[in-house]
Design a protein around this motif. Structure first.
Motif, PDB file in Angstrom:
ATOM      1  N   SER A  20       6.262  -3.289  10.103  1.00  0.00           N
ATOM      2  CA  SER A  20       7.290  -3.522   9.100  1.00  0.00           C
ATOM      3  C   SER A  20       8.562  -2.767   9.455  1.00  0.00           C
ATOM      4  N   THR A  81       3.347  -8.275  -2.329  1.00  0.00           N
ATOM      5  CA  THR A  81       2.305  -9.290  -2.406  1.00  0.00           C
ATOM      6  C   THR A  81       2.752 -10.508  -1.604  1.00  0.00           C
ATOM      7  N   TRP A  82       1.766 -11.171  -1.013  1.00  0.00           N
ATOM      8  CA  TRP A  82       2.026 -12.351  -0.189  1.00  0.00           C
ATOM      9  C   TRP A  82       1.104 -13.483  -0.625  1.00  0.00           C
ATOM     10  N   ARG A  83       1.635 -14.670  -0.652  1.00  0.00           N
ATOM     11  CA  ARG A  83       0.786 -15.856  -0.800  1.00  0.00           C
ATOM     12  C   ARG A  83       0.422 -16.346   0.589  1.00  0.00           C
ATOM     13  N   GLN A  86       2.850 -17.919   3.807  1.00  0.00           N
ATOM     14  CA  GLN A  86       4.221 -17.681   3.362  1.00  0.00           C
ATOM     15  C   GLN A  86       4.858 -16.665   4.294  1.00  0.00           C
ATOM     16  N   SER A  87       6.111 -16.885   4.671  1.00  0.00           N
ATOM     17  CA  SER A  87       6.758 -15.989   5.629  1.00  0.00           C
ATOM     18  C   SER A  87       7.459 -14.799   4.970  1.00  0.00           C
ATOM     19  N   ASP A  88       7.630 -14.826   3.673  1.00  0.00           N
ATOM     20  CA  ASP A  88       8.285 -13.733   2.956  1.00  0.00           C
ATOM     21  C   ASP A  88       7.389 -13.248   1.823  1.00  0.00           C
ATOM     22  N   PRO A  89       7.531 -11.972   1.429  1.00  0.00           N
ATOM     23  CA  PRO A  89       6.740 -11.484   0.292  1.00  0.00           C
ATOM     24  C   PRO A  89       7.139 -12.203  -0.997  1.00  0.00           C
ATOM     25  N   ASP A  90       6.221 -12.208  -1.950  1.00  0.00           N
ATOM     26  CA  ASP A  90       6.498 -12.806  -3.259  1.00  0.00           C
ATOM     27  C   ASP A  90       7.584 -12.011  -3.972  1.00  0.00           C
TER      28      ASP A  90
END
Length: 131
Positions: A20, A81-83, A86-90
């Motif tokens: 990160s 959190t991530w779905r 998905q390329s970006d966090p929620d």
């Protein structure tokens, strides 16, 4: 990929890793990072010609320098959190406040851009109460 691996091997870079761009380190490691260009010149040269290296430069630098590898693999201090797929966090909502608090993390992302968003107002209120 093959070109990158050959170029890295030619420069003497042992390993490449990503992480990160949001990370924290202790004072010793932070000072080392500020003055590390002479410690790993081949890595600095490699990334100076790389497009947007922010998620690979620091983790690779730490990973390739003796005694600092564990810092490259350290867990983040950020709650996110991530779905799946998905390329970006929620974007965080009010429903996430309990999870944020329970996580024990010092930072959270990704908040809505609107400063008046309910989740931002509640987090601000909680933070002010605890200071």
């Amino acid at each position: 990929q093959k070109y990158t691996a050959r170029r890295m091997a030619r420069l003497g870079i042992k390993s490449f890793t990503v992480g990160s761009q949001w990370f924290g380190v202790n004072r010793h490691v932070g000072l080392w990072l500020l003055h590390c260009q002479s410690a790993c010149p081949e890595l600095v040269a490699f990334f100076s010609r790389t497009h947007i290296p922010d998620e690979a430069f620091f983790p690779s630098l730490l990973f390739n320098c003796p005694g600092l590898k564990r810092h490259a693999l350290a867990e983040s201090n950020h709650f996110l959190t991530w779905r799946a797929n998905q390329s970006d966090p929620d974007v965080l909502t009010e429903e996430d406040i309990g999870l944020i608090h329970a996580s024990g993390r010092y930072f959270a992302r990704k908040f809505p851009l609107d400063p008046a968003a309910p989740v931002r107002r509640q987090i601000t209120r909680i933070t002010v109460q605890h200071t």
